[in-house]
Each structure stands twice: as C-alpha cells, then as structure tokens.
Design a protein around this motif. Sequence first.
Motif, short mmCIF file in Angstrom:
data_model
loop_
_atom_site.label_atom_id
_atom_site.label_comp_id
_atom_site.label_asym_id
_atom_site.label_seq_id
_atom_site.Cartn_x
_atom_site.Cartn_y
_atom_site.Cartn_z
N GLN A 75 0.83 -1.20 0.00
CA GLN A 75 0.00 0.00 0.00
C GLN A 75 0.86 1.26 0.00
N ILE A 76 1.97 1.22 0.74
CA ILE A 76 2.87 2.37 0.78
C ILE A 76 3.42 2.66 -0.61
N VAL A 77 3.88 1.61 -1.30
CA VAL A 77 4.44 1.78 -2.64
C VAL A 77 3.35 2.25 -3.61
N ALA A 78 2.14 1.75 -3.43
CA ALA A 78 1.04 2.19 -4.29
C ALA A 78 0.76 3.68 -4.12
N ASP A 79 0.89 4.19 -2.89
CA ASP A 79 0.62 5.60 -2.62
C ASP A 79 1.78 6.52 -2.98
N LEU A 80 3.00 6.08 -2.68
CA LEU A 80 4.16 6.96 -2.82
C LEU A 80 5.03 6.63 -4.02
N GLY A 132 5.53 9.02 9.14
CA GLY A 132 4.07 9.11 9.05
C GLY A 132 3.59 10.26 8.19
N LEU A 133 4.38 11.34 8.12
CA LEU A 133 3.98 12.52 7.33
C LEU A 133 4.61 12.54 5.95
N ALA A 134 5.36 11.48 5.60
CA ALA A 134 6.11 11.47 4.35
C ALA A 134 5.21 11.71 3.15
N GLY A 135 5.63 12.65 2.30
CA GLY A 135 4.88 12.94 1.08
C GLY A 135 5.48 12.31 -0.15
N SER A 136 6.64 11.66 0.01
CA SER A 136 7.29 10.98 -1.10
C SER A 136 7.98 9.73 -0.59
N PHE A 137 8.33 8.86 -1.50
CA PHE A 137 8.97 7.60 -1.11
C PHE A 137 10.29 7.85 -0.40
N TRP A 138 11.10 8.75 -0.92
CA TRP A 138 12.43 8.96 -0.34
C TRP A 138 12.36 9.71 0.98
N MET A 139 11.30 10.49 1.20
CA MET A 139 11.11 11.07 2.53
C MET A 139 10.79 9.97 3.54
#
Length: 550
Positions: A75-80, A132-139
């Motif tokens: 899910q994380i990869v799908a979002d970011l 938790g607030l990351a707006g991108s994968f690398w963040m």
Amino acid sequence: MTASTSTGPSPVDTQDATPSTTDTPSTAATAVDPTASSAPAFRLSREHKIVFAGLMMGMFVASISQTIVGPALPQIVADLGGMSHYSWVATAAMLVSAVVVPVVGKLSDLYGRKTFYLAGLVIFMVGSIVSGLAGSFWMLVAGRAIQGAGMGTLMPLSQTIIGDIIPARQRGKYQGLMGAVFGVTSVAGPLAGGLITDHLGWRWLFFTTLPIGLLTLWFVLRHMHLPHQRREAKIDVAGIVTLSVAMVSILLATSWGGTTYPWASAEVLGLYALGLVTAAAFVVVELRASEPLLPLRLFRNSVFSWANVAGLGLAMVMFGSIIYIPVFAQGVLGVDATQSGLILMPMMLGLIVMGILTGLLVTKTGHYKPFMLTGVAIMASGVWLLTMLSETSSPWELFGSMAVVGVGLGMAMQQYTLVVQNVVARRDLGVATATTQFSRNIGSTVGIAVYGSIMTGGLGAAVASHLPAQMREQAAAQAGSLDVGAVLDPGALGGVPPVVQEALRAGLADQLHGAFLIGLPILALVFLATAMIKHVPLKDTLEDAPADQG
C-alpha cells in the motif's frame, strides 16, 4: 550498589549519577559461593522496577517498528511510488542501526547511558513522525533511517542498562523477559500492521508507537538514576568513520547481491572491496587510538570472542528462518496470505516460553553453558525437521518444526549477551554489549542474503525438473518468467496451467530445502563456538570481573 570501579576522584556525570533514594545496600545482591545451587536473595528496588518497565517499553517500540511495516509495504508503494526501490524501506533502518550500535555503546561507556537513551527515544519518535507525514517515497526512507538511529540506540542500551543495575547471577530472568519482547513483537507486529493499515491507513503505523514512546521517555527521565564515572576522552572520529563506511559497504553488497545486482557485478564487488579496505583501515586506527571505538583488546578474552562468533551464526539461521519460513508456508503449502501474520507464532511462542524459563533456571542454578549447548542442539533438530518438508507436507508439520526451532532459540539466544557482560569490566559494558548486538546485525543480514541466494539460484531448473518431459521446454520458459513473489500471489498464477503451478511449488520447495539445509553446518559451528566458551561463575555483585577470566 557500586557506583564506579575507579578509586580515584573524578568528575561525575550529574545527569546519570543522581543518587537514587532507593539505591541502598539493601538492594544489592549479597555475594555467596558461586557454586551454590540457588541464587542469593536479590530484589530490585521500586525505582529500578520502574526503570526496567521503561526499558521493556523502549525495547517494544524499537522492536515492533522492524516488523509492523511489512504488511503495509504494497500500500505504501502504491501511494508513494518507488516500487523499484521497495526494499529500501527496511534496508535504510537496518543500515543506520548497524552503524549506530557500536558508536552509542562506546559513547555511553564514556559519558553515561541516560542521556543517550533519552536521545535515542527522541530520535526514534522524530523518525516516526517524519515517516508518518512522508509525502514521497524517499522522505519515507529518510524517516526510516532516522528511526534506525533510534533503534540502534535503544536496543543495545536496554541490555546494557540491565547490566548496570542487576548482577549477572540475577540477570538471566530479566534478559529472558527482554527476549520475550522480541518474540511478541515478531508476531504482534505483522498482525497489528495489517489491522492498522486496513482500518486506519499505513501512516498510523508510525503514529501508534508515539504514546508508548512518550510514556517511556517520562519513565526514564523521572526514574533512571544510574551511577556512572564520566571519562573525558578524545572521541575516536576516525574509527567511527572507517567502521561506518566498512559496514555500510559490506551490508549493502550483501543485501543487493543476487537480487538487485548479480553477485559478480561491478557494483557488488566494488562495495565489497571498499568494505574490506576500510575495515582494514579501521583495525589500524583502533590499534593506535588512545580511546578506541571498539577496543580490540576485548577479543583477547576468549569468552567475548567465542560468544560473538556464536551469536553471529545463530542470527544467520534465526533471521534466515524468520524470512523464508513464511515463503514456504505461502508458496509451497498454500497457506492463506491473510493469515501470514500468524505463520511465525509457533516459533515465537517457543522462544518466549523457553526464554523466560531458561532465564529463571540460569538465575536459580548459576549455570548457563548446558542450556546454551542444549538450545543450539534443539534448534539444529528443528532446522533438520524443516529440511524434511516438501510440497506434500501439512501445515502442522511446518508448525511443529518451527516450534522446535523456537524452543532452541529461547534457550540459547539471550545467554550470549549474559556471558559477555559477565566477563568484561564495567568501563567496557556498553561497547561489549553493543558488540553482541552488532554481531547479530551482521549475522541477520548475511543469513538473509545467503538463504535468499540459495532459494533463487537455480529456481528455474528446479521447476523444470518437476514438469512432464513433453511440455518441459515450453512450460519451463513460462515458469521462468514468474518470480518468487508470483508464486505467493494467486492472482499472478491464475492464467498458469495447473501442472506448472504444481511444478512451481515443488521447485520452490526444493530450493528452500537447500536454504534450510545450510543452517545445519552453520549451527554445527555455533555449537562448537559455544562449547569453546569457558565457564566463568556468574557474578553476584556489580563489581568488576577479575582480569584473567578469559
């Protein structure tokens, strides 16, 4: 309770050495004959019980953060985004933690535990917020790296502080409880991760540990008063730099080899070369440093050396099994993926129950080596049972094998830290404890890489060997186009003929047989290293061990 091993006056770290109102002689263990069959009377003061509870909570938040993210990664990869760098979510925390562990261990010996433990908690929570607030994968990767710095501080210092407040003879049962925390989080982490992701969203995986972290911070700030003799020394910056470069290079090469890049690729070989060169430079630096990051003199003590060798080997088999037993359960036996969080429960129950029981027995009898040898032998028996599994085995056979492995782990795992703490001087307690954790970090990385290489290498040929001759070439080509992940995904196999599906499962079973099989010679070496550990009676006080105990 002994405040210092030094007899001369020296400035004291006021933050760590604030006198405790309960730190009276009545709380210390009374020295007795170390050959006695039962432990001397010992009771933790109320304040130290609160400290221990805080350490348990700190270990919990650091440990569960390693496992809670797994179910949410798709899910994380799908979002970011970031599918091609999927593994970095876990790798970033692992690498930073491995580098931080020995550094924090040494600095805590010089300047006290409390400040670094509090800093580790704060850093971990900052990393949780960033993740938790990351707006991108690398963040997110950056947040996980920050969390890794916190983990690398909390986990070794939790064990070290136990060594500061509890004599070795009494320490077994408390370290058994710490080991139980690891077992609980290994099962609870994936379960909680799945539930939180489904009902609250993956970002809450990082926010849910914050209340526990804040409570731990208050406990430690309010109640931890550790006696410490501050030592002013020049920080071994060169040692920190060379060790960090060496470890990052070697761990990255080991993690990427056979997966992201071929083992013989320029990237992997170049990283290994850089790692070996900087590791050699680290040894030279440590031999010349006035206050080395990792005092090489510790390795002159045979107990210290053999315990670290054994701990490294045990971690290789332990983490290789933890990662690839679920692959066998889902890919070969077809266990429902929604129940994947429960797959490791038999192993972890064995680890928890036997870890606590063995700790109590060590405290009662004063003996540890027979339990360690028995534990390694039982673990080897469990691994042998794993090698006997095939695509026709039942889930109950797998669960029984895992339970045996867990029983062996529970008897042996925590005792290696105990024997190391028992023979080193208090001035080296932090770095010695951190070294045992460091050895486990290396062992876990190498073990996962070795098991993975054996599993994936030759998988296509193994699948082809289970196909009918008349369709072997065509179906093998089709099977070869599927990766291991596809075997675990019923949707990916939907268009594959049943005969190829069966061949895929049988081929994966063959390869995992080889992966599990490598655990047996590794455990044979662990058994030998454990047998070489000289028995030193467990100390009944917090005084230094005699210098000749090794």
